[in-house]
Write an enzyme that holds these catalytic residues in place. Structure first.
Site, short mmCIF file in Angstrom:
data_model
loop_
_atom_site.label_atom_id
_atom_site.label_comp_id
_atom_site.label_asym_id
_atom_site.label_seq_id
_atom_site.Cartn_x
_atom_site.Cartn_y
_atom_site.Cartn_z
N GLU A 80 -1.71 -5.17 8.63
CA GLU A 80 -1.01 -4.56 9.74
C GLU A 80 -1.78 -4.72 11.05
O GLU A 80 -3.01 -4.76 11.04
CB GLU A 80 -0.79 -3.06 9.46
CG GLU A 80 0.07 -2.78 8.24
CD GLU A 80 0.23 -1.29 7.99
OE1 GLU A 80 -0.15 -0.48 8.88
OE2 GLU A 80 0.73 -0.92 6.92
N LYS B 200 -1.11 -9.47 3.19
CA LYS B 200 -0.46 -8.90 4.36
C LYS B 200 -1.38 -7.87 4.99
O LYS B 200 -2.01 -7.08 4.28
CB LYS B 200 0.87 -8.22 3.98
CG LYS B 200 1.59 -7.60 5.18
CD LYS B 200 2.92 -6.98 4.80
CE LYS B 200 2.78 -5.62 4.19
NZ LYS B 200 2.26 -4.60 5.15
N GLU C 79 8.79 -3.68 11.60
CA GLU C 79 9.22 -2.40 11.05
C GLU C 79 9.56 -1.41 12.17
O GLU C 79 8.78 -1.21 13.10
CB GLU C 79 8.13 -1.78 10.17
CG GLU C 79 8.53 -0.44 9.57
CD GLU C 79 7.59 0.09 8.51
OE1 GLU C 79 7.81 1.21 8.04
OE2 GLU C 79 6.63 -0.62 8.15
N ASP D 208 -0.87 -6.34 -0.30
CA ASP D 208 -1.17 -5.59 0.92
C ASP D 208 -2.67 -5.29 1.02
O ASP D 208 -3.28 -4.83 0.05
CB ASP D 208 -0.42 -4.25 0.91
CG ASP D 208 0.37 -4.01 2.18
OD1 ASP D 208 0.08 -4.68 3.18
OD2 ASP D 208 1.26 -3.16 2.15
N ASP E 189 0.83 -1.20 0.00
CA ASP E 189 0.00 0.00 0.00
C ASP E 189 0.87 1.25 0.00
O ASP E 189 0.37 2.37 -0.14
CB ASP E 189 -0.99 0.01 1.16
CG ASP E 189 -0.33 0.00 2.53
OD1 ASP E 189 0.91 -0.09 2.60
OD2 ASP E 189 -1.06 0.08 3.54
N SER E 190 2.19 1.06 0.08
CA SER E 190 3.13 2.16 -0.10
C SER E 190 3.05 2.75 -1.50
O SER E 190 3.64 3.80 -1.78
CB SER E 190 4.56 1.71 0.19
OG SER E 190 4.88 0.54 -0.54
#
Length: 246
Positions: free
Chosen positions: A98, A96, A164, A67, A28-29
């Site tokens: 978070e 993935k 991270e 993501d 999602d970056s």
């Protein structure tokens, strides 16, 4: 050790796959790298499906990690499973998401749907406002929280966890305690793998974050190339007969 690099399109996916990475993260970056947003919060499921399809189109040997964007799994377990399925149908082999203990139910349900899940704890960019900015996590008394999150994700069924921006000593401790791989970014050398965003790796990022390393200075290389092109056009040196048709 596992090597993971982000990619958002077919061209760069083919390059990193040819280079032999183990995993390609369609992150999602893409929001900050490709869309010019200040953070990752504005990325939609449609955005992520689109970029996963681009990466999957080259049929890489590397595993494709898709993501799950902000809002695609936080509201309910059903949403989490439904959106994970959407990413898999778009071409992801792994999803993935978070978060720590508070997303364990979502992870458990996605894994029960036979979709491999990668966790992501420590600095979680989707929680930037709750964390008060992009700050190192797990220092001092906060270390226990990150360890607890790691164990909760492992118990819920993730096959790997990204760590991270956590102290290297804490990442080493977590890695030693878990039976699944850890993948670090800004988490020291003792993780089971490392991940970098491709624009950081290539030196395209204007302000390089501390947790990244530029292996090339492609920003200068590309700027120089464009400058040469513009000069050649102005001076009549381009195109030549080689770039012309009779």
């Amino acid at each position: 050790p596992l090597a993971m690099v982000t990619a958002y399109d077919s061209t760069f996916a083919s390059i990193v796959d040819e280079a032999g990475v183990d995993l390609i993260l369609v992150g999602d970056s893409v929001a900050t790298v490709m869309q010019g947003q200040r953070n990752t919060l504005g990325v939609s499921m449609q955005d992520m499906e689109y970029h996963v399809r681009l990466v999957a189109s080259v049929k890489p040997n590397a595993l494709i990690v898709g993501d799950m964007p902000f809002g695609s799994y936080q509201s309910s377990v059903k949403d989490a499973v439904d959106n994970a399925v959407r990413l898999v149908k778009a071409g992801a082999e792994i999803v993935k998401l978070e978060g720590g203990i508070h997303v364990a139910d979502q992870i458990r349900a996605i894994a029960a749907a036979d979709i491999p899940v990668m966790g992501h704890i420590g600095l979680t960019p989707q929680s930037v406002h709750a964390l008060g900015g992009f700050k190192v996590q797990g220092r001092g008394d906060d270390a226990a929280r990150v360890i607890e999150d790691a164990k909760a994700l492992a118990a819920a069924g993730v096959f790997a966890i990204i760590l991270e921006a956590v102290p290297a000593s804490l990442a080493a401790e977590i890695t030693a305690q878990l039976s699944i791989p850890t993948i670090g970014i800004g988490a020291g050398k003792d993780c089971d793998g490392q991940v970098l965003v491709w624009t950081d790796l290539m030196g395209l990022t204007e302000k390089m974050p501390k947790l990244a390393k530029a292996y090339r200075n492609m920003r200068k290389e590309m700027a120089d190339a464009v400058s040469e092109f513009a000069s050649d056009v102005a001076a009549g040196r381009f195109p030549t007969a080689d770039q012309s048709f009779n």
